[in-house]
Design a protein around this motif. Structure first.
Motif, PDB file in Angstrom:
ATOM      1  N   ILE A 541       0.878  -1.183   0.000  1.00  0.00           N
ATOM      2  CA  ILE A 541       0.000   0.000   0.000  1.00  0.00           C
ATOM      3  C   ILE A 541       0.910   1.228   0.000  1.00  0.00           C
ATOM      4  O   ILE A 541       1.709   1.418   0.914  1.00  0.00           O
ATOM      5  N   VAL A 542       0.807   2.053  -1.045  1.00  0.00           N
ATOM      6  CA  VAL A 542       1.735   3.181  -1.196  1.00  0.00           C
ATOM      7  C   VAL A 542       1.199   4.458  -0.560  1.00  0.00           C
ATOM      8  O   VAL A 542       1.958   5.366  -0.232  1.00  0.00           O
ATOM      9  N   GLN A 543      -0.114   4.557  -0.393  1.00  0.00           N
ATOM     10  CA  GLN A 543      -0.722   5.713   0.300  1.00  0.00           C
ATOM     11  C   GLN A 543      -1.947   5.230   1.065  1.00  0.00           C
ATOM     12  O   GLN A 543      -2.652   4.321   0.626  1.00  0.00           O
ATOM     13  N   GLY A 544      -2.208   5.870   2.206  1.00  0.00           N
ATOM     14  CA  GLY A 544      -3.410   5.543   2.952  1.00  0.00           C
ATOM     15  C   GLY A 544      -3.296   4.222   3.690  1.00  0.00           C
ATOM     16  O   GLY A 544      -2.221   3.821   4.136  1.00  0.00           O
ATOM     17  N   ARG A 545      -4.427   3.503   3.761  1.00  0.00           N
ATOM     18  CA  ARG A 545      -4.476   2.272   4.546  1.00  0.00           C
ATOM     19  C   ARG A 545      -5.284   1.209   3.824  1.00  0.00           C
ATOM     20  O   ARG A 545      -5.943   1.469   2.814  1.00  0.00           O
ATOM     21  N   ASN A 546      -5.257  -0.012   4.384  1.00  0.00           N
ATOM     22  CA  ASN A 546      -6.051  -1.125   3.890  1.00  0.00           C
ATOM     23  C   ASN A 546      -7.449  -1.074   4.523  1.00  0.00           C
ATOM     24  O   ASN A 546      -7.693  -0.346   5.488  1.00  0.00           O
ATOM     25  N   PHE A 547      -8.374  -1.878   3.986  1.00  0.00           N
ATOM     26  CA  PHE A 547      -9.646  -2.087   4.666  1.00  0.00           C
ATOM     27  C   PHE A 547      -9.359  -2.677   6.051  1.00  0.00           C
ATOM     28  O   PHE A 547      -8.399  -3.419   6.242  1.00  0.00           O
ATOM     29  N   SER A 548     -10.207  -2.378   6.997  1.00  0.00           N
ATOM     30  CA  SER A 548      -9.964  -2.850   8.361  1.00  0.00           C
ATOM     31  C   SER A 548     -11.267  -3.102   9.090  1.00  0.00           C
ATOM     32  O   SER A 548     -12.252  -2.366   8.903  1.00  0.00           O
ATOM     33  N   GLU A 549     -11.291  -4.150   9.943  1.00  0.00           N
ATOM     34  CA  GLU A 549     -12.450  -4.431  10.782  1.00  0.00           C
ATOM     35  C   GLU A 549     -12.654  -3.330  11.808  1.00  0.00           C
ATOM     36  O   GLU A 549     -13.744  -3.183  12.380  1.00  0.00           O
ATOM     37  N   ASN A 562      -5.733   1.315  -7.416  1.00  0.00           N
ATOM     38  CA  ASN A 562      -4.303   1.105  -7.703  1.00  0.00           C
ATOM     39  C   ASN A 562      -3.707   2.369  -8.335  1.00  0.00           C
ATOM     40  O   ASN A 562      -4.402   3.341  -8.641  1.00  0.00           O
ATOM     41  N   GLU A 563      -2.386   2.333  -8.541  1.00  0.00           N
ATOM     42  CA  GLU A 563      -1.682   3.511  -9.068  1.00  0.00           C
ATOM     43  C   GLU A 563      -2.160   3.862 -10.476  1.00  0.00           C
ATOM     44  O   GLU A 563      -2.206   5.037 -10.848  1.00  0.00           O
ATOM     45  N   ALA A 564      -2.511   2.833 -11.271  1.00  0.00           N
ATOM     46  CA  ALA A 564      -2.996   3.101 -12.633  1.00  0.00           C
ATOM     47  C   ALA A 564      -4.315   3.860 -12.599  1.00  0.00           C
ATOM     48  O   ALA A 564      -4.568   4.720 -13.454  1.00  0.00           O
ATOM     49  N   PHE A 565      -5.155   3.569 -11.621  1.00  0.00           N
ATOM     50  CA  PHE A 565      -6.416   4.304 -11.468  1.00  0.00           C
ATOM     51  C   PHE A 565      -6.120   5.771 -11.157  1.00  0.00           C
ATOM     52  O   PHE A 565      -6.720   6.686 -11.751  1.00  0.00           O
ATOM     53  N   VAL A 566      -5.197   5.989 -10.222  1.00  0.00           N
ATOM     54  CA  VAL A 566      -4.839   7.361  -9.835  1.00  0.00           C
ATOM     55  C   VAL A 566      -4.293   8.138 -11.026  1.00  0.00           C
ATOM     56  O   VAL A 566      -4.641   9.305 -11.254  1.00  0.00           O
ATOM     57  N   TRP A 571      -5.270  12.349 -10.360  1.00  0.00           N
ATOM     58  CA  TRP A 571      -5.363  12.844  -8.987  1.00  0.00           C
ATOM     59  C   TRP A 571      -3.971  13.130  -8.451  1.00  0.00           C
ATOM     60  O   TRP A 571      -3.087  12.278  -8.509  1.00  0.00           O
ATOM     61  N   ASP A 572      -3.769  14.281  -7.881  1.00  0.00           N
ATOM     62  CA  ASP A 572      -2.516  14.574  -7.189  1.00  0.00           C
ATOM     63  C   ASP A 572      -2.559  14.037  -5.757  1.00  0.00           C
ATOM     64  O   ASP A 572      -1.562  13.535  -5.233  1.00  0.00           O
ATOM     65  N   ASN A 573      -3.714  14.153  -5.131  1.00  0.00           N
ATOM     66  CA  ASN A 573      -3.901  13.667  -3.757  1.00  0.00           C
ATOM     67  C   ASN A 573      -5.105  12.723  -3.738  1.00  0.00           C
ATOM     68  O   ASN A 573      -6.253  13.145  -3.529  1.00  0.00           O
ATOM     69  N   PRO A 574      -4.884  11.425  -4.002  1.00  0.00           N
ATOM     70  CA  PRO A 574      -6.011  10.494  -4.167  1.00  0.00           C
ATOM     71  C   PRO A 574      -6.800  10.217  -2.890  1.00  0.00           C
ATOM     72  O   PRO A 574      -8.002   9.956  -2.960  1.00  0.00           O
ATOM     73  N   ILE A 575      -6.139  10.260  -1.715  1.00  0.00           N
ATOM     74  CA  ILE A 575      -6.848   9.925  -0.482  1.00  0.00           C
ATOM     75  C   ILE A 575      -7.956  10.957  -0.235  1.00  0.00           C
ATOM     76  O   ILE A 575      -7.722  12.176  -0.222  1.00  0.00           O
ATOM     77  N   TYR A 583     -25.263   5.139 -11.542  1.00  0.00           N
ATOM     78  CA  TYR A 583     -26.362   4.319 -12.045  1.00  0.00           C
ATOM     79  C   TYR A 583     -26.929   3.405 -10.962  1.00  0.00           C
ATOM     80  O   TYR A 583     -27.895   2.687 -11.193  1.00  0.00           O
ATOM     81  N   ASN A 584     -26.306   3.376  -9.758  1.00  0.00           N
ATOM     82  CA  ASN A 584     -26.840   2.625  -8.618  1.00  0.00           C
ATOM     83  C   ASN A 584     -27.361   3.595  -7.548  1.00  0.00           C
ATOM     84  O   ASN A 584     -26.942   3.548  -6.389  1.00  0.00           O
ATOM     85  N   ASP A 585     -28.241   4.479  -7.950  1.00  0.00           N
ATOM     86  CA  ASP A 585     -28.823   5.463  -7.024  1.00  0.00           C
ATOM     87  C   ASP A 585     -27.749   6.295  -6.339  1.00  0.00           C
ATOM     88  O   ASP A 585     -27.796   6.533  -5.127  1.00  0.00           O
ATOM     89  N   ASP A 586     -26.769   6.719  -7.138  1.00  0.00           N
ATOM     90  CA  ASP A 586     -25.696   7.593  -6.645  1.00  0.00           C
ATOM     91  C   ASP A 586     -24.951   7.024  -5.432  1.00  0.00           C
ATOM     92  O   ASP A 586     -24.783   7.680  -4.406  1.00  0.00           O
ATOM     93  N   GLU A 587     -24.479   5.793  -5.584  1.00  0.00           N
ATOM     94  CA  GLU A 587     -23.608   5.229  -4.546  1.00  0.00           C
ATOM     95  C   GLU A 587     -22.263   5.950  -4.624  1.00  0.00           C
ATOM     96  O   GLU A 587     -21.608   5.926  -5.673  1.00  0.00           O
ATOM     97  N   ILE A 588     -21.851   6.571  -3.526  1.00  0.00           N
ATOM     98  CA  ILE A 588     -20.597   7.330  -3.510  1.00  0.00           C
ATOM     99  C   ILE A 588     -19.636   6.693  -2.513  1.00  0.00           C
ATOM    100  O   ILE A 588     -19.994   6.417  -1.368  1.00  0.00           O
ATOM    101  N   TYR A 589     -18.410   6.438  -2.992  1.00  0.00           N
ATOM    102  CA  TYR A 589     -17.376   5.830  -2.150  1.00  0.00           C
ATOM    103  C   TYR A 589     -16.164   6.763  -2.095  1.00  0.00           C
ATOM    104  O   TYR A 589     -15.879   7.493  -3.047  1.00  0.00           O
ATOM    105  N   ARG A 590     -15.447   6.671  -0.983  1.00  0.00           N
ATOM    106  CA  ARG A 590     -14.284   7.535  -0.769  1.00  0.00           C
ATOM    107  C   ARG A 590     -13.014   6.674  -0.736  1.00  0.00           C
ATOM    108  O   ARG A 590     -12.997   5.604  -0.127  1.00  0.00           O
ATOM    109  N   VAL A 591     -11.967   7.158  -1.400  1.00  0.00           N
ATOM    110  CA  VAL A 591     -10.695   6.437  -1.460  1.00  0.00           C
ATOM    111  C   VAL A 591      -9.989   6.538  -0.102  1.00  0.00           C
ATOM    112  O   VAL A 591      -9.745   7.641   0.403  1.00  0.00           O
ATOM    113  N   VAL A 592      -9.661   5.350   0.483  1.00  0.00           N
ATOM    114  CA  VAL A 592      -8.934   5.329   1.762  1.00  0.00           C
ATOM    115  C   VAL A 592      -7.506   4.821   1.594  1.00  0.00           C
ATOM    116  O   VAL A 592      -6.703   4.931   2.527  1.00  0.00           O
ATOM    117  N   GLY A 593      -7.200   4.238   0.425  1.00  0.00           N
ATOM    118  CA  GLY A 593      -5.850   3.732   0.226  1.00  0.00           C
ATOM    119  C   GLY A 593      -5.540   3.516  -1.242  1.00  0.00           C
ATOM    120  O   GLY A 593      -6.443   3.331  -2.069  1.00  0.00           O
TER     121      GLY A 593
END
Length: 797
Positions: A541-549, A562-566, A571-575, A583-593
């Motif tokens: 993991i090069v920035q941020g964190r992994n999923f966690s319980e 991944n880096e290719a997505f960034v 994005w300069d600051n992906p986190i 198309y799924n009723d505006d499901e919005i997710y935030r990048v944590v890593g």
């Protein structure tokens, strides 16, 4: 007279056993190579030609421009077949073919069986012979099943298959299907190969939903009227499609965005599918091939056969000095040139006949190895074809003439006075033979460099760091695994101390799109995992964190990229950046890593954008299980027992991740072996030719060598003198071969996004090999000539 020619030819072969053996061996190897490759090419061009109505069968293919680039999609959906057949004149029928994997029961065992879901018209459109049952009605009932002879034997043994029941899993129950027909096994040269046919499943809603114009998961075939014009039918298809689907297309474009055009549909001839690289066989169709393979193999066969004929010419002329007196005596006693030409051509054809016979034997012995290399099941019985037999007769005649005509002209032209008074010398500088040797070694050098290139690229592919650790990972596949079942399986499997971790996933199998904060849409590989996947695979993991319980909201609000997505998202600051699945009723997710790029697909494909989620509603399709080293046996038994307890209706199947990665490069490995064999064979036959030319040179210079030895020349001096001319020829061949090999190697490597560089080391190795092989071949005859007693060569002067 003919009997006399044959008798003399046979005696001459027995008198010169070594040269006859070399000639026959060279020709037979060349012919055996040509036979095997002819089998391969015949099989390739014969694909799908056995269907009675094959010329009128076409696959429906979508064409549209995306961002200015014309793209084709060979997969279609529910609507194309029935709607075109109903609304376009010239189309008489259609059939949809969908690849499937079904879980079936045999005795107490549940196993996975590949199958095809097809329309009821399948056995009417395609010519697969039905042994039992009615072809027209066999697939008309929803719970009917059609099987091949092989499947019937495996499933029912000696029982009659017709009317038997096959239990097939649907959801969580086993449902009986009745065998309504048995067909012969599909031919090996068929793009459609099956053991089981099942009725195509289509609901009334699917047939009426216009959005299914844009589903693509099967092949649609249509049959045209023999009098129909293909281009006219395509024009009608375009008009109808754009009329019927325009409103739906505009609605979907508004909903999902993008810059696609509506496009159209074209018809691809069925026989064109097998070797078409732009519109290949897929999604239930098999045996996709590349015509380049046939071109390369045909080129190798042609050159090997040509080199074998060249060697015959060189060796026969080289031995002509020994037969000069025989020819002189024959002319003195009345033989004319025509008779001598017939005699030497007779010897050539006798050699060719023996070589042909030996070639069939060699081809038969080598055929299993060739089949393994080429992924074929060829047999020499395929050569029992009228056209091929005529071709082989012509090949025999052409080979005999090519190999014997030039020597016959040379030998029959000797003047009896000169040869009987020992004043005969082979005149000229032998430009033809020397040119042919240059050609031989240029080709051999080219193949050596090509082989080295493929070897280095293959080693690069299997040894390159993939960005994760694939050792000691067992992949267990299953479809539609719910999160609850995945958690239960993981908990039970981890009770074994030999198992380090378990990660459910569907990595690499799903692609989708979403919208970024700046309003841009992008597509990416969409992966559902749990918190164990990243650490188990040792992906940094090069920035941020992994999923966690420790962060329960990760399942519903967090993603990793991944880096290719960034890079593609710029994005300069992906986190903290958001991704909107609008198309799924505006499901919005935030990048944590952000994870480091790793090769989730083979190195034949460039790393693309990848997004990871733990969305609860998503199913998994496999488990990645990390075990301790040297514990595979114990671990697999525990995994199998646990799997069968939790998934009793699913077949247990597994692969080791490192072995699967290696199988991704089977094509490269096989071409590496094929080119290696081609290079070795070409070098071997070329060396025979070089040997023949060195014999010719030594015999021409016998007196010169004797005089040099009398005047004090050493064996080393004489070997150097005799070898220099040939090394010059070899160096000329290298000068010709190296730039061509450099260009072709670079062009071939362009097919790989990750590749080795063509550097000077490869050419140094090739030059060293070729020169050493040539020196070894030449020095044998040169040393033999140099150590001869000069008295023998000078006593007649």
């Amino acid at each position: 007279m003919i009997r006399n020619y044959i008798k003399i030819a046979w005696r001459n072969l027995l008198r010169n056993k070594v040269y006859a053996l070399i000639n026959i061996l060279g020709l037979s190897l060349g012919l055996a190579c040509a036979m095997l490759i002819l089998l391969y090419v015949k099989d390739e061009v014969s694909f799908d030609r056995f269907h009675e109505n094959g010329d009128n069968i076409y696959r429906v293919v979508a064409q549209a421009k995306h961002d200015g680039q014309l793209a084709t999609n060979v997969n279609t959906g529910f609507l194309q077949g029935p709607r075109f057949a109903e609304n376009v004149s010239g189309i008489t029928s259609f059939v949809r073919v969908q690849g499937a994997t079904e879980d079936m029961k045999n005795g107490n065992e549940i196993y996975s069986q590949s199958a095809l879901r097809v329309d009821s018209t399948f056995l009417s459109v395609f010519s697969f012979p039905v042994i039992e049952g009615n072809a027209k009605t066999a697939l008309s009932e929803p719970h009917s099943i059609v099987v091949t002879e092989d499947f019937a034997q495996k499933q029912f043994g000696k029982k009659e298959a017709l009317g038997q029941l096959v239990m097939i899993r649907q959801d969580s129950a086993l449902v009986p299907y009745k065998v309504t027909a048995v067909t012969k096994n599909a031919p090996q040269n068929s793009t459609i190969r099956y053991e089981v046919l099942l009725p195509f499943r289509e609901s009334k809603e699917d047939a009426q939903n216009n959005e299914n114009w844009y589903s693509s998961f099967l092949n649609t075939f249509v049959v045209l009227n023999p009098n129909a014009d293909k281009s006219h039918v395509e024009a009608q298809m375009k008009v109808f499609y754009q009329k019927d689907a325009r409103e739906t297309f505009q609605s979907l474009l508004k909903k999902y965005g993008g810059s696609s055009e509506m496009g159209t549909y074209i018809l691809q001839p069925f026989a064109d599918i097998h070797m078409n690289t732009e519109m290949p066989a897929q999604n239930g169709l098999v045996n996709a091939s590349n015509p380049m393979y046939s071109y390369i193999l045909s080129g190798i066969a042609l050159f090997v056969l040509l080199i074998a004929c060249i060697n015959f010419v060189n060796l026969t002329v080289a031995r002509s000095v020994k037969r000069a007196r025989e020819i002189g005596i024959r002319k003195v006693v009345g033989s004319n040139r025509k008779q001598l030409i017939f005699q030497f051509l007779g010897e050539s054809f006798l050699l060719c006949f023996i070589a042909f016979s030996l070639a069939f034997l060699i081809a038969q012995l080598v055929l299993p190895v060739f089949n393994e290399l080429s992924n074929k099941a060829l047999a020499l019985s395929y050569l029992a074809d009228t056209k091929l037999i005529i071709g082989y007769i012509l090949l025999f005649l052409v080979t005999g003439l090519l190999a014997g005509f030039y020597p016959a002209l040379i030998l029959s032209g000797y003047k009896p006075v000169e040869v009987l008074y020992s004043r005969f010398q082979i005149s000229g500088k032998n430009y033809l033979q020397k040119s042919l040797v240059v050609l031989q070694f240029a080709l051999a050098s080219f193949l050596i460099i090509a082989t080295i290139t493929i070897y280095r690229q293959f080693d690069f592919l299997i040894n390159t760091d993939l960005g994760y650790n694939d050792s000691n990972i067992i992949m267990v596949d299953n479809f539609s695994i719910s999160e609850e079942k995945a958690r239960l399986f993981k908990t039970e499997v981890l009770k074994n101390p030999e198992i380090i971790d378990v990660a459910p996933t569907n990595v690499g199998h799903s692609w989708t799109g979403a919208r970024l904060e700046n309003g841009n849409d992008m597509s990416f590989n969409y992966v559902t995992i749990d918190e164990s996947y990243i650490p188990e695979m040792e992906i940094p993991i090069v920035q941020g964190r992994n999923f966690s319980e420790e962060h329960p909201s990760d399942a519903t609000t967090a993603i990793l990229v991944n880096e290719a997505f960034v890079k593609e998202a710029k994005w300069d600051n992906p986190i903290g950046q958001t991704v909107n699945f609008f198309y799924n009723d505006d499901e919005i997710y935030r990048v944590v890593g952000v994870v480091k790029n790793y090769h989730f697909l083979s190195l034949n494909q460039e790393i693309g954008p990848q997004l990871f989620t733990m969305k609860p509603g998503n199913d998994f399709d496999s488990f990645y299980i990390k075990i301790k080293p040297n514990s595979a046996g114990v671990s697999l038994e525990h995994i199998r027992q646990t799997f069968q307890q939790i998934f009793p209706l699913s077949p247990f199947s597994y692969n080791f991740k490192d072995e699967e990665n290696r199988r991704s490069y089977e094509a490269e490995e096989k071409w590496k072996q094929i080119l290696l064999f081609g290079a070795v064979l070409t070098i071997f036959i070329s060396c025979i030719g070089l040997f023949g030319l060195s014999v010719l040179s030594a015999e021409k210079r016998t007196k010169e060598i004797g005089i040099r030895k009398v005047l004090g020349a050493s064996v080393k001096n004489i070997v150097t003198i005799l070898s220099t001319d040939f090394i010059k020829l070899v160096m000329i061949s290298l000068v010709i071969a190296i730039p061509i090999a450099w260009y072709v190697s670079n062009k071939w490597l362009e097919n790989y996004p990750y590749r080795v560089n063509v550097n000077w080391e490869m050419f140094v190795i090739a030059i060293g090999l070729v020169v050493l092989i040539a020196l070894f071949t030449i020095s044998f005859q040169a040393i033999r000539a140099a150590i001869q007693n000069p008295v023998k060569s000078l006593k007649t002067e």
